[in-house]
Design a protein around this motif. Structure first.
Motif, PDB file in Angstrom:
ATOM      1  N   THR A  31       0.576 -20.091   7.829  1.00 43.01           N
ATOM      2  CA  THR A  31       0.402 -21.476   8.288  1.00 43.01           C
ATOM      3  C   THR A  31      -0.979 -21.955   7.864  1.00 43.01           C
ATOM      4  N   THR A  32      -1.262 -23.223   8.137  1.00 44.14           N
ATOM      5  CA  THR A  32      -2.592 -23.754   7.815  1.00 44.14           C
ATOM      6  C   THR A  32      -3.064 -24.646   8.962  1.00 44.14           C
ATOM      7  N   TRP A  35      -1.504 -28.069   8.504  1.00 44.53           N
ATOM      8  CA  TRP A  35      -0.101 -28.233   8.959  1.00 44.53           C
ATOM      9  C   TRP A  35      -0.069 -28.403  10.483  1.00 44.53           C
ATOM     10  N   CYS A 115       8.168 -27.175  30.885  1.00 47.31           N
ATOM     11  CA  CYS A 115       7.041 -28.113  30.702  1.00 47.31           C
ATOM     12  C   CYS A 115       7.060 -29.260  31.713  1.00 47.31           C
ATOM     13  N   THR A 155       7.129 -21.397  13.576  1.00 45.64           N
ATOM     14  CA  THR A 155       7.588 -22.711  14.042  1.00 45.64           C
ATOM     15  C   THR A 155       7.330 -22.916  15.546  1.00 45.64           C
ATOM     16  N   VAL A 158       2.483 -21.412  16.995  1.00 43.69           N
ATOM     17  CA  VAL A 158       1.253 -22.193  16.790  1.00 43.69           C
ATOM     18  C   VAL A 158       1.093 -23.300  17.838  1.00 43.69           C
ATOM     19  N   ARG A 228      12.903 -30.449  15.960  1.00 41.58           N
ATOM     20  CA  ARG A 228      13.241 -31.852  15.628  1.00 41.58           C
ATOM     21  C   ARG A 228      14.039 -32.526  16.723  1.00 41.58           C
ATOM     22  N   HIS A 262       2.271 -34.955  29.638  1.00 41.52           N
ATOM     23  CA  HIS A 262       2.351 -33.529  29.292  1.00 41.52           C
ATOM     24  C   HIS A 262       1.800 -33.378  27.883  1.00 41.52           C
ATOM     25  N   ALA A 264       2.132 -31.754  24.969  1.00 40.74           N
ATOM     26  CA  ALA A 264       2.940 -30.888  24.108  1.00 40.74           C
ATOM     27  C   ALA A 264       2.520 -31.056  22.666  1.00 40.74           C
ATOM     28  N   MET A 322       8.328 -33.667  29.548  1.00 39.50           N
ATOM     29  CA  MET A 322       9.673 -33.199  29.220  1.00 39.50           C
ATOM     30  C   MET A 322       9.606 -31.741  28.788  1.00 39.50           C
TER      31      MET A 322
HETATM   32  N1  ACO Z   1       3.005 -23.738   9.372  1.00 40.28           N
HETATM   33  C1  ACO Z   1       3.410 -24.158   8.162  1.00 40.28           C
HETATM   34  N2  ACO Z   1       4.651 -24.585   7.905  1.00 40.28           N
HETATM   35  C2  ACO Z   1       5.528 -24.587   8.934  1.00 40.28           C
HETATM   36  C3  ACO Z   1       5.185 -24.161  10.218  1.00 40.28           C
HETATM   37  C4  ACO Z   1       3.852 -23.720  10.416  1.00 40.28           C
HETATM   38  N3  ACO Z   1       3.395 -23.308  11.610  1.00 40.28           N
HETATM   39  N4  ACO Z   1       6.256 -24.282  11.024  1.00 40.28           N
HETATM   40  C5  ACO Z   1       7.237 -24.764  10.265  1.00 40.28           C
HETATM   41  N5  ACO Z   1       6.815 -24.945   8.998  1.00 40.28           N
HETATM   42  C6  ACO Z   1       7.567 -25.464   7.870  1.00 40.28           C
HETATM   43  C7  ACO Z   1       9.052 -25.297   8.020  1.00 40.28           C
HETATM   44  O1  ACO Z   1       9.446 -23.991   7.648  1.00 40.28           O
HETATM   45  C8  ACO Z   1       9.580 -26.356   7.106  1.00 40.28           C
HETATM   46  O2  ACO Z   1       9.516 -25.870   5.793  1.00 40.28           O
HETATM   47  P1  ACO Z   1      10.714 -26.195   4.724  1.00 40.28           P
HETATM   48  O3  ACO Z   1      10.713 -27.704   4.617  1.00 40.28           O
HETATM   49  O4  ACO Z   1      10.259 -25.494   3.508  1.00 40.28           O
HETATM   50  O5  ACO Z   1      11.951 -25.651   5.365  1.00 40.28           O
HETATM   51  C9  ACO Z   1       8.553 -27.475   7.224  1.00 40.28           C
HETATM   52  O6  ACO Z   1       7.390 -26.874   7.776  1.00 40.28           O
HETATM   53  C10 ACO Z   1       9.002 -28.615   8.098  1.00 40.28           C
HETATM   54  O7  ACO Z   1       9.560 -28.069   9.286  1.00 40.28           O
HETATM   55  P2  ACO Z   1      10.107 -28.979  10.425  1.00 40.28           P
HETATM   56  O8  ACO Z   1      10.545 -28.125  11.561  1.00 40.28           O
HETATM   57  O9  ACO Z   1      11.059 -29.941   9.849  1.00 40.28           O
HETATM   58  O10 ACO Z   1       8.765 -29.742  10.828  1.00 40.28           O
HETATM   59  P3  ACO Z   1       8.592 -30.998  11.721  1.00 40.28           P
HETATM   60  O11 ACO Z   1       7.916 -32.055  10.958  1.00 40.28           O
HETATM   61  O12 ACO Z   1       9.840 -31.359  12.475  1.00 40.28           O
HETATM   62  O13 ACO Z   1       7.537 -30.462  12.791  1.00 40.28           O
HETATM   63  C11 ACO Z   1       7.417 -29.609  15.050  1.00 40.28           C
HETATM   64  C12 ACO Z   1       7.850 -29.343  13.604  1.00 40.28           C
HETATM   65  C13 ACO Z   1       5.908 -29.749  15.076  1.00 40.28           C
HETATM   66  C14 ACO Z   1       7.842 -28.421  15.894  1.00 40.28           C
HETATM   67  C15 ACO Z   1       8.111 -30.916  15.514  1.00 40.28           C
HETATM   68  O14 ACO Z   1       9.491 -30.856  15.334  1.00 40.28           O
HETATM   69  C16 ACO Z   1       7.823 -31.191  16.957  1.00 40.28           C
HETATM   70  O15 ACO Z   1       6.735 -31.605  17.289  1.00 40.28           O
HETATM   71  N6  ACO Z   1       8.809 -31.002  17.833  1.00 40.28           N
HETATM   72  C17 ACO Z   1       8.601 -31.142  19.249  1.00 40.28           C
HETATM   73  C18 ACO Z   1       8.570 -29.790  19.775  1.00 40.28           C
HETATM   74  C19 ACO Z   1       7.625 -29.580  20.899  1.00 40.28           C
HETATM   75  O16 ACO Z   1       6.580 -30.206  21.055  1.00 40.28           O
HETATM   76  N7  ACO Z   1       7.993 -28.643  21.727  1.00 40.28           N
HETATM   77  C20 ACO Z   1       7.192 -28.267  22.804  1.00 40.28           C
HETATM   78  C21 ACO Z   1       8.017 -27.906  23.955  1.00 40.28           C
HETATM   79  S1  ACO Z   1       8.952 -29.247  24.526  1.00 40.28           S
HETATM   80  C22 ACO Z   1       7.883 -30.252  25.138  1.00 40.28           C
HETATM   81  O17 ACO Z   1       6.930 -29.814  25.677  1.00 40.28           O
HETATM   82  C23 ACO Z   1       8.138 -31.688  24.996  1.00 40.28           C
END
Ligand code: ACO
Length: 335
Positions: A31-32, A35, A115, A155, A158, A228, A262, A264, A322
């Motif tokens: 990861t970075t 990101w 949460c 995923t 982090v 997502r 919250h 998140a 949520m």
């Molecule tokens: N570092 C680098 N790359 C990553 C990482 C990471 N840590 N994690 C995933 N990727 C990659 C994936 O593999 C994917 O690569 P690909 O396109 O080659 O397949 C790419 O990044 C995009 O992945 P997505 O899952 O589509 O990324 P998205 O833009 O949807 O962001 C995230 C992911 C941050 C989890 C987003 O969906 C989100 O914020 N969801 C809400 C989830 C949340 O906050 N949950 C907390 C608990 S619930 C709550 O409290 C509300």
């Protein structure tokens, strides 16, 4: 019967000493910093030390809240710990905190709504107070999420961190509002929790869950998430419950002084704030320093904004969350 309202008379929070930056994580997994920051707003998280448990975090936050409220812990007659990461499967982590904080009467139990746990805990305590069964409640959100993360799964791992936050609630007769406050300024008028609103939809269980547990695998398990879909539901459900809370009190979005969400993910918070027409400077944002601490995040954010002087007596606060279940909820509080 006299109407009783719950007033938040003190708050406190605690974060473990060890900080893990995005850069440090990037040395261990693929990861970075770029990101993580761009997707979530998170820059670092705190991780509990070996031998440091959820009850330790909870106790630390609770002691600060009790001190801030200037009460004797023996006054507390309801203690709720909102947690998804209890010390043990049973007894409730709340009972351990009860013993260590010196609370001798009433009841202590855990609430599990991931949460949304703090809002659920607040709703339970508020209703116990309103019906006259509780006089002084301590509501704590405390988590060691680092213990249920799959550190190979970039995923999810982090996004989370460890921490705790707490509030002390006291019942006060609404008639007392007519009288001037302790300093004779009349500042107590209308203070307290105006309402709480909680919801769940078990059809969405599989979007965010832990793949273990005492009854299924006899292991603790790890967090699994469809990021997502969680994102999509978060933005829609939060907007709906916020309107529900405002409608219930005959208030408008423009009446809110502070959004204390919250913590998140900055993008979810930004989307909710946008829907509410809340400018960024009216949103309490702490996610960058401690990541998603689940049930602990609202009291952590609240404590930050109270102690740094942003939240002032008489301000209208909107708390919302949520989480897994899915569960969600909101509360309006006149500080
Ligand atoms: N570092 C680098 N790359 C990553 C990482 C990471 N840590 N994690 C995933 N990727 C990659 C994936 O593999 C994917 O690569 P690909 O396109 O080659 O397949 C790419 O990044 C995009 O992945 P997505 O899952 O589509 O990324 P998205 O833009 O949807 O962001 C995230 C992911 C941050 C989890 C987003 O969906 C989100 O914020 N969801 C809400 C989830 C949340 O906050 N949950 C907390 C608990 S619930 C709550 O409290 C509300």
């Amino acid at each position: 019967m006299k109407n009783i309202r719950s007033e938040i008379v003190g708050c406190g929070s605690y974060l473990p000493e060890r900080i893990v930056s995005n850069e440090e994580l990037a040395k261990r997994i693929d990861t970075t910093d770029e990101w993580i920051t761009s997707r979530s707003g998170i820059r670092q998280r705190h991780i509990a030390a070996e031998g440091e448990f959820t009850s330790d975090l909870a106790l630390n936050a609770a002691q600060k809240a009790v001190q801030h409220a200037d009460i004797d812990p023996a006054e507390i007659d309801l203690l709720i710990v909102a947690t998804t990461t209890p010390d043990n499967t049973f007894p409730a982590t709340a009972t351990k905190v009860q013993s260590r904080i010196g609370m001798a009467n009433g009841a202590a139990f855990d609430v599990q709504a991931v949460c949304s746990g703090f809002i659920y805990g607040l709703a339970v305590a508020d209703n116990f107070i309103k019906c006259g069964q509780t006089k002084t409640a301590l509501v704590i959100g405390a988590e060691t999420f680092s213990r249920i993360l799959d550190w190979e799964d970039r995923t999810t791992c982090v996004l989370f961190g460890d921490g705790a936050g707490a509030v002390v609630l006291k019942g006060r007769g609404e008639d007392d509002d007519e009288q001037p406050g302790g300093n004779g300024s009349g500042h107590n008028i209308g203070r307290g929790i105006l309402s709480t609103h909680i919801h769940s939809d078990g059809n969405l269980y599989g979007l965010l869950y832990v793949d273990g547990g005492p009854s299924t695998t006899q292991t603790v398990g790890h967090v699994r998430m469809n990021g997502r879909e969680v994102f999509r539901h978060a933005v829609n459900n939060l907007a709906a419950v916020v309107d529900e809370a405002l409608d219930a009190n005959g208030l408008a979005r423009s009446d809110i002084d502070w959004l204390v969400p919250h913590q998140a993910n900055k993008r979810i918070i930004d989307s909710t704030a946008k829907k509410l027409d809340m400018p960024a400077e009216r949103v309490v944002l702490t996610v960058e320093t401690h990541a998603n601490t689940s049930a602990a995040s609202i009291p952590l954010a609240l404590d930050t904004a109270v102690k740094d002087g942003r939240v002032k007596r008489g301000d209208l606060l909107l708390l919302e969350a949520m989480g897994g279940g899915l569960t969600w909820g909101a509360s309006l509080v006149r500080w």
